[in-house]
Design an enzyme around this catalytic site. Structure first.
Site, PDB file in Angstrom:
ATOM      1  N   ASP A  67     -10.812   2.126  -2.673  1.00 25.10           N
ATOM      2  CA  ASP A  67     -11.428   1.045  -2.164  1.00 25.10           C
ATOM      3  C   ASP A  67     -12.776   0.816  -2.511  1.00 25.10           C
ATOM      4  O   ASP A  67     -13.557   1.698  -2.670  1.00 25.10           O
ATOM      5  CB  ASP A  67     -11.391   1.030  -0.510  1.00 25.10           C
ATOM      6  CG  ASP A  67     -10.159   0.984  -0.029  1.00 25.10           C
ATOM      7  OD1 ASP A  67      -9.162   1.038  -0.639  1.00 25.10           O
ATOM      8  OD2 ASP A  67      -9.817   1.103   1.350  1.00 25.10           O
ATOM      9  N   ASP A  77       0.716  -1.290   0.152  1.00 26.80           N
ATOM     10  CA  ASP A  77       0.139   0.004   0.056  1.00 26.80           C
ATOM     11  C   ASP A  77       0.627   1.229  -0.224  1.00 26.80           C
ATOM     12  O   ASP A  77       1.970   1.077   0.134  1.00 26.80           O
ATOM     13  CB  ASP A  77      -0.948  -0.024   1.172  1.00 26.80           C
ATOM     14  CG  ASP A  77      -2.520   0.630   0.932  1.00 26.80           C
ATOM     15  OD1 ASP A  77      -2.515   1.418   0.120  1.00 26.80           O
ATOM     16  OD2 ASP A  77      -3.278   0.090   1.287  1.00 26.80           O
TER      17      ASP A  77
HETATM   18  C1  GLA Z   1      -6.284   0.585   1.941  1.00 25.40           C
HETATM   19  C2  GLA Z   1      -6.250  -0.384   1.001  1.00 25.40           C
HETATM   20  C3  GLA Z   1      -7.375  -1.371   1.159  1.00 25.40           C
HETATM   21  C4  GLA Z   1      -6.794  -1.949   2.601  1.00 25.40           C
HETATM   22  C5  GLA Z   1      -6.607  -0.903   3.603  1.00 25.40           C
HETATM   23  C6  GLA Z   1      -5.946  -1.488   4.621  1.00 25.40           C
HETATM   24  O1  GLA Z   1      -7.435   1.375   2.333  1.00 25.40           O
HETATM   25  O2  GLA Z   1      -6.769   0.477  -0.223  1.00 25.40           O
HETATM   26  O3  GLA Z   1      -7.484  -2.445   0.193  1.00 25.40           O
HETATM   27  O4  GLA Z   1      -5.641  -2.741   2.275  1.00 25.40           O
HETATM   28  O5  GLA Z   1      -5.653  -0.104   3.237  1.00 25.40           O
HETATM   29  O6  GLA Z   1      -5.684  -0.514   5.978  1.00 25.40           O
END
Ligand code: GLA
Length: 453
Positions: free
Chosen positions: A239, A176
């Site tokens: 997300d 990430d």
């Molecule tokens: C971000 C990512 C998600 C998940 C969260 C975890 O928002 O986009 O897919 O991995 O972090 O904290």
């Protein structure tokens, strides 16, 4: 949850870049990343398929060894493993909040009392692969907020973390972007930071004799222009929320980047929502069965990773007890015809051939919310056997007749075309080149079209 919201949603720039590559034919030259896995086998030759707990568990205490082991068992007994779902991945919140005295990442021993290596070994003993998560910054995304702390990120620890993951038996890393420094002014995205981890994974992989699949999670920074040279898949969207509008918004965003997908390198519009409805929370209502079939069809048509995120043991119990939700979950996830389109060895992402706005025109100066768009869209995806997979998607609230023809989907010259509906399994031989289908509200008709003679 995340401190990088403002970095997302810069789509116009990315689209412009996509068009430049398309028209200059420069795509192939972009792909220089190593694609070799164990013994030179291609890494992520087809889009990765598996499970990730984030959409339904977040950091709840249910994210623990017992849950992951039960999920591994359910992957096998439900037939998901046999259908191609391979990876059991952890997301955020598996690590201890502090590194060890040796600077190494450590598991949260309350959640994972036997450590991560033993869990990876358990997955391997069942013929599955195992993944973890981290961030290219100083801390991961979860737990960032007043009085809260993220979990340790990889920045400055890349070599040690890569070594730790290989030593645990990890096969897949989702990396990430939270809590990382802004990109350098001469860096169109986060290339440098993600390259450091790519190099660390490669170097450690050479010592361990295999390579970890590298999943880049840095949407909104023109990721599709730089990630293909560095990783195996990259998130093109924010997300996915547990609601229909969010799912189709991610579909439309991701569909712009079809030119970048090829074996070993995939656009990632985020997880499958299958099996999560309804939650009782109006902001996360989940999908109806029709909407779940629609997402599965669209993700397969776009050669997307098929990473599901639901309580698999729970859904399996429901299936065995004849409960609708469990039956529908596996009806969707085990549709072998749709999976075959996703996993087609040609590795092409379907492209949009027609897109109709279903909403009345907006008043001057008004713009629609990202989650409040409604289109009727047709995509075509070339398959290795010369057929085309086609999706006809109706985001309207009423059933809709949708038509396409062989020229539009990229086929012509045959007298007859065999059309298979990948959900009803009905096969029809058409003489002539026009096809019309009634597409349910929020539904997708998915077909393969094969020139017959
Ligand atoms: C971000 C990512 C998600 C998940 C969260 C975890 O928002 O986009 O897919 O991995 O972090 O904290």
């Amino acid at each position: 949850m995340s401190n990088r919201t403002s970095l997302r949603g810069r789509r116009p720039l990315a689209t412009a870049a996509a068009l430049v590559l398309l028209t200059t034919g420069g795509v192939a030259a972009q792909f220089t990343a190593s694609t070799a896995g164990a013994a030179g086998a291609p890494l992520a030759a087809t889009p990765p398929m598996g499970w990730n707990p984030w959409t339904y568990l977040r950091c709840s205490s249910t994210l623990n060894e017992k849950t992951v082991k039960a999920t591994i068992d359910a992957m096998v007994t439900s037939g998901l493993k046999a259908a191609g779902y391979q990876y059991v991945n952890l997301d955020d919140c598996y690590a201890a909040t502090q590194r060890g005295a040796d600077g190494r990442l450590q598991p949260d021993t309350v959640r994972f009392p036997n450590g991560i290596a033993s869990l990876a070994a358990y997955a391997h003993s069942k013929g599955l692969k195992f993944g973890v998560y981290s961030s290219a910054g100083t801390a991961t995304c979860a737990g960032v907020g007043p009085g809260q702390k993220g979990f340790p990120g990889g920045q400055g620890h890349e070599a040690a973390d890569a070594d730790t993951w290989y030593s645990w038996g990890v096969d897949y890393l989702k990396y990430d972007a939270c809590n990382s420094l802004p990109p350098a002014t001469n860096d169109p995205g986060n290339t440098a930071r993600y390259q450091v981890m790519a190099d660390a994974l490669k170097a450690a992989g050479q010592r361990y004799g295999r390579q970890i699949v590298y999943s880049i999670c840095d949407p909104g920074r023109n990721v599709e222009t730089w990630a293909p040279a560095i990783g195996n898949l990259w998130r093109t969207t924010g997300d996915v929320g547990l609601k229909y509008g969010s799912m189709v918004a991610n579909f439309h965003e991701n569909s712009a980047y079809s030119a970048y997908a090829q074996p070993g390198h995939w656009n990632d519009p985020d997880m499958l929502l299958t099996g999560n409805y309804p939650t009782g929370d109006s902001s996360r209502p989940g999908l109806t069965p029709e909407e779940e079939r629609s997402q599965f069809s669209l993700w397969a048509e776009m050669a997307s990773p098929l990473i599901l995120s639901t309580d698999l043991p729970g859904r399996l119990n429901e299936l065995n007890a004849g409960v609708e939700r469990g039956k529908n979950t596996f009806n969707v996830l085990l549709n072998k015809d749709v999976i075959a389109v996703d996993q087609d060895p040609l590795g092409k992402q379907g492209t949009v051939v027609s897109k109709t706005d279903l909403l009345p025109p907006l008043a001057p100066g008004k713009t629609r919310d990202r989650l409040d768009q409604r289109f009727a869209t047709i995509l075509t995806k070339p398959l290795a056997n010369g057929s085309r997979a086609v999706t006809l998607t109706n985001e309207g609230d009423q059933p809709r007749a949708m038509s396409t023809n062989t020229t539009e989907i990229g086929l012509r010259g045959a007298n007859n075309y065999t059309v298979k509906d990948l959900w009803t399994k009905k096969v029809t031989v058409y003489t002539g080149s026009y096809f019309t289908f009634t597409v349910p509200a929020h539904g997708t008709v998915m077909i393969t079209v094969t020139p017959t003679n």
